[in-house]
Write a protein that holds these residues in place. Structure first.
Motif, PDB file in Angstrom:
ATOM      1  N   SER A 230      46.010   6.443  -1.059  1.00 61.66           N
ATOM      2  CA  SER A 230      46.824   7.505   0.074  1.00 61.66           C
ATOM      3  C   SER A 230      45.677   7.255   1.153  1.00 61.66           C
ATOM      4  CB  SER A 230      46.395   8.599  -1.012  1.00 61.66           C
ATOM      5  OG  SER A 230      45.202   9.309  -0.884  1.00 61.66           O
ATOM      6  N   ALA A 231      44.997   6.384   1.628  1.00 63.09           N
ATOM      7  CA  ALA A 231      44.626   6.164   2.572  1.00 63.09           C
ATOM      8  C   ALA A 231      45.077   6.286   4.108  1.00 63.09           C
ATOM      9  CB  ALA A 231      42.920   5.591   2.598  1.00 63.09           C
ATOM     10  N   SER A 232      44.953   6.877   5.167  1.00 61.75           N
ATOM     11  CA  SER A 232      46.176   6.550   6.093  1.00 61.75           C
ATOM     12  C   SER A 232      45.921   5.252   7.007  1.00 61.75           C
ATOM     13  CB  SER A 232      46.345   7.487   7.101  1.00 61.75           C
ATOM     14  OG  SER A 232      45.803   8.124   7.600  1.00 61.75           O
ATOM     15  N   ARG A 233      44.068   5.205   7.360  1.00 64.28           N
ATOM     16  CA  ARG A 233      43.456   4.618   8.164  1.00 64.28           C
ATOM     17  C   ARG A 233      43.007   2.768   7.578  1.00 64.28           C
ATOM     18  NH1 ARG A 233      42.345   7.890  13.789  1.00 64.28           N
ATOM     19  NH2 ARG A 233      44.231   8.520  13.881  1.00 64.28           N
ATOM     20  N   HIS A 234      43.086   3.493   6.319  1.00 66.86           N
ATOM     21  CA  HIS A 234      41.994   2.749   5.301  1.00 66.86           C
ATOM     22  C   HIS A 234      40.977   2.141   5.680  1.00 66.86           C
ATOM     23  CE1 HIS A 234      46.666   1.722   3.968  1.00 66.86           C
ATOM     24  NE2 HIS A 234      46.635   0.843   5.075  1.00 66.86           N
ATOM     25  N   LYS A 235      39.710   3.439   6.150  1.00 67.80           N
ATOM     26  CA  LYS A 235      37.916   2.882   6.335  1.00 67.80           C
ATOM     27  C   LYS A 235      37.378   3.700   5.839  1.00 67.80           C
ATOM     28  CE  LYS A 235      39.348   2.954  11.420  1.00 67.80           C
ATOM     29  NZ  LYS A 235      38.665   4.317  13.197  1.00 67.80           N
ATOM     30  N   TRP A 236      38.266   3.021   4.316  1.00 73.49           N
ATOM     31  CA  TRP A 236      37.407   3.602   3.099  1.00 73.49           C
ATOM     32  C   TRP A 236      36.274   2.749   1.392  1.00 73.49           C
ATOM     33  CZ3 TRP A 236      37.196   9.156   1.203  1.00 73.49           C
ATOM     34  CH2 TRP A 236      38.398  10.280   2.201  1.00 73.49           C
ATOM     35  N   ASP A 237      35.543   3.168   2.060  1.00 75.57           N
ATOM     36  CA  ASP A 237      34.262   1.834   1.142  1.00 75.57           C
ATOM     37  C   ASP A 237      34.675   2.182  -0.313  1.00 75.57           C
ATOM     38  OD1 ASP A 237      33.493   0.398   3.019  1.00 75.57           O
ATOM     39  OD2 ASP A 237      31.696   2.566   3.400  1.00 75.57           O
ATOM     40  N   SER A 238      34.487   1.371  -1.414  1.00 75.56           N
ATOM     41  CA  SER A 238      34.824   1.611  -2.732  1.00 75.56           C
ATOM     42  C   SER A 238      33.457   1.793  -3.817  1.00 75.56           C
ATOM     43  CB  SER A 238      35.711   0.553  -3.434  1.00 75.56           C
ATOM     44  OG  SER A 238      35.163  -0.628  -3.463  1.00 75.56           O
ATOM     45  N   LEU A 239      33.331   2.426  -4.367  1.00 71.42           N
ATOM     46  CA  LEU A 239      31.667   3.013  -5.272  1.00 71.42           C
ATOM     47  C   LEU A 239      32.570   3.034  -6.187  1.00 71.42           C
ATOM     48  CD1 LEU A 239      28.450   2.491  -5.327  1.00 71.42           C
ATOM     49  CD2 LEU A 239      29.240   5.105  -4.482  1.00 71.42           C
ATOM     50  N   SER A 240      31.914   2.160  -7.273  1.00 66.87           N
ATOM     51  CA  SER A 240      32.254   2.863  -8.554  1.00 66.87           C
ATOM     52  C   SER A 240      30.743   3.735  -9.484  1.00 66.87           C
ATOM     53  CB  SER A 240      32.072   1.360 -10.092  1.00 66.87           C
ATOM     54  OG  SER A 240      30.890   1.096 -10.240  1.00 66.87           O
ATOM     55  N   PHE A 241      30.697   4.959 -10.570  1.00 68.76           N
ATOM     56  CA  PHE A 241      30.235   6.154 -10.868  1.00 68.76           C
ATOM     57  C   PHE A 241      28.698   5.041 -11.426  1.00 68.76           C
ATOM     58  CE2 PHE A 241      33.244   9.148 -10.908  1.00 68.76           C
ATOM     59  CZ  PHE A 241      32.729  10.054 -10.147  1.00 68.76           C
ATOM     60  N   ILE A 242      29.586   3.677 -11.789  1.00 73.25           N
ATOM     61  CA  ILE A 242      28.386   3.132 -12.667  1.00 73.25           C
ATOM     62  C   ILE A 242      27.484   2.300 -11.979  1.00 73.25           C
ATOM     63  CG2 ILE A 242      29.361   1.039 -12.793  1.00 73.25           C
ATOM     64  CD1 ILE A 242      27.975   1.391 -15.876  1.00 73.25           C
ATOM     65  N   ARG A 243      27.951   1.988 -10.952  1.00 71.69           N
ATOM     66  CA  ARG A 243      26.852   1.276  -9.685  1.00 71.69           C
ATOM     67  C   ARG A 243      25.637   2.706  -9.093  1.00 71.69           C
ATOM     68  NH1 ARG A 243      23.253  -1.365  -6.811  1.00 71.69           N
ATOM     69  NH2 ARG A 243      23.565  -1.511  -4.893  1.00 71.69           N
ATOM     70  N   LEU A 244      27.111   3.824  -8.948  1.00 74.77           N
ATOM     71  CA  LEU A 244      26.315   5.273  -8.315  1.00 74.77           C
ATOM     72  C   LEU A 244      24.694   5.487  -9.505  1.00 74.77           C
ATOM     73  CD1 LEU A 244      26.052   6.854  -6.184  1.00 74.77           C
ATOM     74  CD2 LEU A 244      27.032   8.809  -7.138  1.00 74.77           C
TER      75      LEU A 244
END
Length: 307
Positions: A230-244
């Motif tokens: 749903s990002a309009s400009r696609h400036k999002w980083d992906s991160l998983s809960f297990i990594r965090l």
């Protein structure tokens, strides 16, 4: 993918990891054709189990067995659990939210994460977890000192009812003495899907803050580290809960004696148990060694942004 990893989810997750590490089937038209046939059946096109060559399955079985042997070796061998400290989350059978049936409730997780990263909260951690979080999401190699920070949960940037899960902002001084402002927005998903244009709305709501900050990151936090749709400009980083939670727990050695350490341990155990269905405290050789490997020896931050 379901928040709770069932057998099918585990197989797909294992397959992705094994294929990423193995070149055994690269370019194999026969193998790829068989996978495509299985996929078509999964989609309901055909209704019959496809016939797959036994030789192909035998080759795949060998690759999986060898991959699992290597994965177990990487986490310390089959007796890895006994080698972990007694207070390690993987040796704990108590989930922080499990008894309340809140293990998959997003607001319980995001409020907890905001509290853990809040330097002024009564956990006693100061800026420790906020520091490792910023280092992770900004991919910082140099040292920095946090000068100012504000961490809030469920924040709206305008008059709308839409609220981003975690809003973090502040100032830091980099190793060269440069003072910069920073901003991080975190939107988390465990079981729920994104609403229409959800991330795009947050981009618009917080546009001014994003533009005015010297450095800004938009983080999409999920069980599988996927990108938002749903990002309009696609400036999002992906991160998983297990990594965090992995990087948080690795910082626990510096938090000994702090009031909130046991809370952190139970929270990490809860993420592993409730979200990833890892049977902490009673693990066996049948457990998901690839997910456990992700937690014990995570790779570098895999989030990418489309500029």
């Amino acid at each position: 993918m379901s928040a709770q990893f069932g057998r099918a989810d585990r197989f797909i997750c294992d397959l992705q990891k094994v294929c990423a590490a193995s070149q055994a089937f690269t370019g194999s038209e026969k193998f790829l054709s068989n996978l495509d046939r299985v996929h078509q059946v999964e989609l309901g096109m055909g209704g019959m189990i496809p016939q797959i060559a036994p030789s192909t399955l035998g080759e795949l079985d060998k690759v999986f067995k060898q991959a699992k042997i290597e994965a177990i070796s990487q986490i310390g061998g089959s007796d890895y659990l006994e080698k972990l400290p007694a207070n390690h989350p993987l040796r704990c059978s108590v989930s922080l939210f499990g008894s309340l049936d809140f293990g998959l409730r997003e607001t319980a997780h995001t409020r907890t994460l905001a509290w853990l990263m809040d330097p002024f909260a009564n956990h006693g951690f100061g800026v420790s977890l906020l520091w490792v979080f910023l280092k992770l999401v900004f991919s910082l190699d140099d040292d920095f000192q946090i000068e100012k920070a504000e961490v809030r949960s469920e924040v709206s940037g305008d008059e709308s009812r839409d609220r981003v899960d975690i809003h973090l902002s502040g100032m830091w001084t980099r190793s060269g003495g440069k003072v910069e402002s920073w901003l991080v927005l975190v939107e988390a998903k465990i079981e729920a899907d994104e609403s229409l244009d959800q991330c795009g709305k947050y981009e618009s709501q917080f546009r001014q803050g994003i533009k005015s900050a010297d450095m800004a990151r938009l983080i999409f936090l999920t069980t599988d580290g996927r990108r938002p749709t749903s990002a309009s400009r696609h400036k999002w980083d992906s991160l998983s809960f297990i990594r965090l939670v992995s990087v948080f727990w690795k910082e626990s050695h510096a938090l000994m004696g702090m009031q909130g350490l046991e809370f952190l341990r139970l929270y990490v155990t809860g993420v592993l148990t409730d979200v990833y269905n890892i049977q902490c405290g009673k693990l066996s050789s049948k457990d998901h060694v690839y997910l456990i490997g992700d937690f014990l020896s995570p790779g570098s931050f895999g989030g990418k942004r489309d500029e």
